[in-house]
Design a protein around this motif. Structure first.
Motif, PDB file in Angstrom:
ATOM      1  N   TYR A  48       0.869  -1.251   0.074  1.00 56.34           N
ATOM      2  CA  TYR A  48       0.296  -0.100   0.158  1.00 56.34           C
ATOM      3  C   TYR A  48       0.663   1.202   0.264  1.00 56.34           C
ATOM      4  CZ  TYR A  48      -4.103  -2.976   1.484  1.00 56.34           C
ATOM      5  OH  TYR A  48      -5.657  -3.524   1.178  1.00 56.34           O
TER       6      TYR A  48
ATOM      7  N   GLN B 234       0.413   5.895   1.550  1.00 56.69           N
ATOM      8  CA  GLN B 234      -0.159   6.232   1.904  1.00 56.69           C
ATOM      9  C   GLN B 234       0.518   7.697   2.358  1.00 56.69           C
ATOM     10  OE1 GLN B 234      -0.705   4.882   6.207  1.00 56.69           O
ATOM     11  NE2 GLN B 234      -3.068   6.875   6.544  1.00 56.69           N
TER      12      GLN B 234
ATOM     13  N   GLN C  25      -2.965  11.382   4.645  1.00 53.73           N
ATOM     14  CA  GLN C  25      -4.373  10.549   3.698  1.00 53.73           C
ATOM     15  C   GLN C  25      -4.788   9.467   3.605  1.00 53.73           C
ATOM     16  OE1 GLN C  25      -6.021  13.050   1.117  1.00 53.73           O
ATOM     17  NE2 GLN C  25      -4.619  14.178   2.294  1.00 53.73           N
ATOM     18  N   SER C  26      -5.556   8.456   3.776  1.00 46.17           N
ATOM     19  CA  SER C  26      -5.942   7.121   3.926  1.00 46.17           C
ATOM     20  C   SER C  26      -5.082   6.222   2.272  1.00 46.17           C
ATOM     21  CB  SER C  26      -7.372   7.222   3.185  1.00 46.17           C
ATOM     22  OG  SER C  26      -8.019   5.474   3.155  1.00 46.17           O
ATOM     23  N   LEU C  27      -5.170   4.896   3.067  1.00 38.57           N
ATOM     24  CA  LEU C  27      -4.115   4.041   2.374  1.00 38.57           C
ATOM     25  C   LEU C  27      -4.559   3.720   0.906  1.00 38.57           C
ATOM     26  CD1 LEU C  27      -3.774   3.284   5.201  1.00 38.57           C
ATOM     27  CD2 LEU C  27      -3.230   0.904   4.889  1.00 38.57           C
TER      28      LEU C  27
ATOM     29  N   LEU D 178      -3.817   0.422  -2.523  1.00 38.38           N
ATOM     30  CA  LEU D 178      -2.625  -0.380  -2.638  1.00 38.38           C
ATOM     31  C   LEU D 178      -2.124  -0.388  -4.017  1.00 38.38           C
ATOM     32  CD1 LEU D 178      -3.053  -3.918  -2.010  1.00 38.38           C
ATOM     33  CD2 LEU D 178      -5.562  -3.805  -3.641  1.00 38.38           C
TER      34      LEU D 178
ATOM     35  N   LEU E 295       3.566   0.627   2.909  1.00 45.17           N
ATOM     36  CA  LEU E 295       3.407  -0.103   3.836  1.00 45.17           C
ATOM     37  C   LEU E 295       2.954  -1.413   3.137  1.00 45.17           C
ATOM     38  CD1 LEU E 295       0.016   2.124   5.125  1.00 45.17           C
ATOM     39  CD2 LEU E 295       2.433   1.117   6.989  1.00 45.17           C
TER      40      LEU E 295
ATOM     41  N   PHE F  35      -0.811  -5.283   9.797  1.00 41.73           N
ATOM     42  CA  PHE F  35       0.375  -3.905   8.669  1.00 41.73           C
ATOM     43  C   PHE F  35       1.451  -4.493   8.963  1.00 41.73           C
ATOM     44  CE2 PHE F  35      -2.330  -2.360   5.057  1.00 41.73           C
ATOM     45  CZ  PHE F  35      -3.569  -2.372   5.733  1.00 41.73           C
TER      46      PHE F  35
ATOM     47  N   ASP G 196       4.475  -1.517  10.228  1.00 40.25           N
ATOM     48  CA  ASP G 196       4.886   0.142  10.432  1.00 40.25           C
ATOM     49  C   ASP G 196       5.535   0.877   9.497  1.00 40.25           C
ATOM     50  OD1 ASP G 196       5.899  -0.711  14.162  1.00 40.25           O
ATOM     51  OD2 ASP G 196       4.179  -0.329  12.594  1.00 40.25           O
TER      52      ASP G 196
ATOM     53  N   ARG H  45       8.846   5.503   5.598  1.00 36.08           N
ATOM     54  CA  ARG H  45       8.954   6.347   5.169  1.00 36.08           C
ATOM     55  C   ARG H  45       9.549   6.969   3.821  1.00 36.08           C
ATOM     56  NH1 ARG H  45       6.391   4.236   9.179  1.00 36.08           N
ATOM     57  NH2 ARG H  45       4.741   5.497  10.087  1.00 36.08           N
TER      58      ARG H  45
ATOM     59  N   LYS I 157       3.482   4.678  12.805  1.00 39.79           N
ATOM     60  CA  LYS I 157       3.020   2.965  12.608  1.00 39.79           C
ATOM     61  C   LYS I 157       2.256   2.815  11.644  1.00 39.79           C
ATOM     62  CE  LYS I 157       5.078   2.554  17.179  1.00 39.79           C
ATOM     63  NZ  LYS I 157       6.429   1.354  17.144  1.00 39.79           N
ATOM     64  N   GLY I 158       1.947   1.304  11.518  1.00 41.23           N
ATOM     65  CA  GLY I 158       1.087   0.890  10.872  1.00 41.23           C
ATOM     66  C   GLY I 158      -0.429   0.400  11.565  1.00 41.23           C
ATOM     67  N   PRO I 159      -1.386   0.764  10.316  1.00 44.26           N
ATOM     68  CA  PRO I 159      -2.235   0.887  10.962  1.00 44.26           C
ATOM     69  C   PRO I 159      -2.631  -0.658  11.690  1.00 44.26           C
ATOM     70  CG  PRO I 159      -2.068   1.799   8.408  1.00 44.26           C
ATOM     71  CD  PRO I 159      -1.157   0.821   8.857  1.00 44.26           C
TER      72      PRO I 159
ATOM     73  N   PHE J 266      -9.507   4.653  10.737  1.00 42.49           N
ATOM     74  CA  PHE J 266      -9.765   4.367   9.659  1.00 42.49           C
ATOM     75  C   PHE J 266     -10.589   2.746   9.617  1.00 42.49           C
ATOM     76  CE2 PHE J 266      -6.741   6.529   6.712  1.00 42.49           C
ATOM     77  CZ  PHE J 266      -6.072   6.694   7.412  1.00 42.49           C
TER      78      PHE J 266
ATOM     79  N   GLY K  62     -11.843   4.134   3.788  1.00 42.81           N
ATOM     80  CA  GLY K  62     -12.348   4.794   4.039  1.00 42.81           C
ATOM     81  C   GLY K  62     -10.915   6.047   4.640  1.00 42.81           C
ATOM     82  N   SER K  63     -11.458   7.154   4.173  1.00 49.05           N
ATOM     83  CA  SER K  63     -10.320   8.597   4.193  1.00 49.05           C
ATOM     84  C   SER K  63      -9.921   8.755   5.451  1.00 49.05           C
ATOM     85  CB  SER K  63     -11.247   9.630   4.255  1.00 49.05           C
ATOM     86  OG  SER K  63     -12.499  10.031   5.080  1.00 49.05           O
TER      87      SER K  63
END
Lengths: 114, 114
Positions: free
Chosen positions: A35, A37, A41-43, A45, A92, A105, A107, A110, B42-44, B89, B105-106
């Motif tokens: 993914y 990110q 923002q959101s993730l 794919l 991710l 997931f 971590d 970056r 961190k990751g989700p 999320f 979701g956002s």
């Protein structure tokens, strides 16, 4: 749940270079995903990493830009090629043990492009 | 096309209060609805999840309410604590052949004031 390790955790790269991100899981999993990110923002794919075959890419992502390998059931790599500042993001890795189990997931990595 | 709509974008709650985050979806093929919690750097992390044959699921202070006919689901955090401050999320999952695809979701940035 599985322990997921991503390397590197962060990096600063020059424009035009490539970086390979590694994802290692401590147990065999059926599915591995990558993914992106962007900050705040959101993730989104990028692709599903298939063991023993070519990855399945989502719309807007291509193999030449994001080549993926998955040599076995515990390891995958994502390469971000010919990087530009627009590639600055968090990348991710996620895994899924079986089809009826949730995704977990790492971590993330970056990545900043100068 | 955004398939999972999440609101609000940000939420500020006093310690001890109830935090409510809402999500709506359109695709009736979705059959699994997880919520992820993400702290900075961190990751989700999977928080709680529900399947559409159940209208409510509670785990400690966290409850998912699910309305299949309205295609809506929500996360309720009871007795919110400063340690709950994170980005949340919602997501929806569906089977795609042998794989499963997760749509996010956002995100909602929750701040719990001490």
């Amino acid at each position: 749940s599985a322990v997921i390790s991503q390397k590197p955790s962060r990096d600063i790269c020059q424009r035009g270079t490539s970086l390979t991100i590694q994802c290692q899981v401590d147990s065999q999993v059926t599915m591995m995903f990558w993914y992106r990110q962007q900050p705040g923002q959101s993730l989104t794919l990028i692709a599903t990493a298939n063991q023993g075959s070519e990855a399945t890419y989502e719309s807007g992502f291509v193999i030449d830009k994001f080549p993926i390998s998955r040599p076995n059931l515990t390891f995958s790599t994502l390469t971000v090629s010919n990087m530009s500042p627009e590639d600055s993001s968090i990348y991710l890795c996620s895994v899924q043990g079986y089809s009826n189990q949730p995704q977990h997931f790492g971590d993330g990595t970056r990545l900043s492009i100068l | 096309q955004q398939q999972v709509k999440q609101s609000p974008q940000s939420l500020i709650v006093q310690k001890g209060g109830i935090s409510i985050i809402n999500c709506a979806y359109e695709n009736t093929a979705f059959d699994y609805f997880p919520w992820y919690q993400q702290f900075p750097g961190k990751g989700p992390a999977l928080l709680i999840a529900i399947r559409p044959d159940v209208s409510e699921k509670k785990e400690g202070r966290f409850t998912i309410s699910f309305n299949k006919s309205a295609k809506q689901f929500s996360l309720h955090i009871m007795d919110s604590q400063p340690g709950d401050s994170a980005t949340y999320f919602c997501a929806a999952d569906q089977s795609q052949g042998s794989a499963r695809q997760l749509t996010f979701g956002s995100g909602t940035q929750l701040t719990v004031l001490p």
